[in-house]
Design a protein around this motif. Sequence first.
Motif, short mmCIF file in Angstrom:
data_model
loop_
_atom_site.label_atom_id
_atom_site.label_comp_id
_atom_site.label_asym_id
_atom_site.label_seq_id
_atom_site.Cartn_x
_atom_site.Cartn_y
_atom_site.Cartn_z
N HIS A 273 0.87 -1.18 0.00
CA HIS A 273 0.00 0.00 0.00
C HIS A 273 0.90 1.23 0.00
O HIS A 273 1.61 1.48 0.97
N GLY A 274 0.92 1.96 -1.09
CA GLY A 274 1.88 3.06 -1.20
C GLY A 274 3.29 2.50 -1.26
O GLY A 274 3.61 1.68 -2.13
N ASP A 275 4.11 2.92 -0.29
CA ASP A 275 5.47 2.38 -0.23
C ASP A 275 5.65 1.46 0.97
O ASP A 275 6.77 1.15 1.36
#
Length: 304
Positions: A273-275
């Motif tokens: 999720h994202g980074d």
Amino acid sequence: MPDAPPAPDGILLVDKPQGITSHTAVSRARRALGTRKVGHAGTLDPMATGLLILGVGPSTRLLTHMVGLDKTYTATIALGAATSTDDAEGDVTSTADASHLSGDDLAAPMARLTGDIEQVPSSVSAIKVDGERAYARVRAGEQVELRARPVTVARFEALAFRPGPLAEVDVVVDCSSGTYIRALARDLGAALGVGGHLTALRRTRIGPFDVEGAPIADALPEQGASALLLTPAEAASRILPVARLDDERAANLASGRRTVALEGEAGIVAAVHGDRLVGIARIDGRRMLPVTNFPTGAAAEAAR
């Protein structure tokens, strides 16, 4: 009062020097990173050098998914003497003049030790026999005979050959996890009729991780060691396909709940999720099921 720095979390690649144990390398990483929570994805003998994968903080959970990765070694094998440990640290048990051997003599027996083979591990391996390590039983004076196990040796090639009564051959080996390079040295010497043992060993690769550029384990900096860590998401994405999660799917998975799998997602995946790494998940049809969770950082925020 300023906020305390976040606890270190990630994967540390280190180059273990000769003469220290893998446990010592772990201890030095703990001291440099200021945390007790450091584990490893497989050890090296004290005489060996090369790559160790260390998990730090919550990323120790990733080590389970790394222990079975294939590996590359470079090694030196002495031909003309067998030892009790199949390496240079054991007692010599037999000798034979290897002066008649040439590099050409190695091709056929090395080919027979390549591919899917049945290998008898060295008696001083860490394999447990009735709950006790084989090497401990050998050191106590017991005779230990281990069963052959299937392993895969994708490459077993000679790089250089030095003739003599005790000949030496430098080799490179690509192999599955669980392959003993000492056993390859022993079996090559036996096939040539002169005995053999390992005199040097270096692990250069584990799966997609390479020793090149890894810091020496006994020279980790006292300050800034956390900057050497691979993030959980980066490390996981090297070993598994990546599934990119939106907020809703991240919240579900971070809470330990199953969520929807998208078209094209299959098998075991790194759920990101994202980074941030939310976890390792398994795809079952249209469902994504949590296998190993990392409910920290942005993933934990998404779960609230």
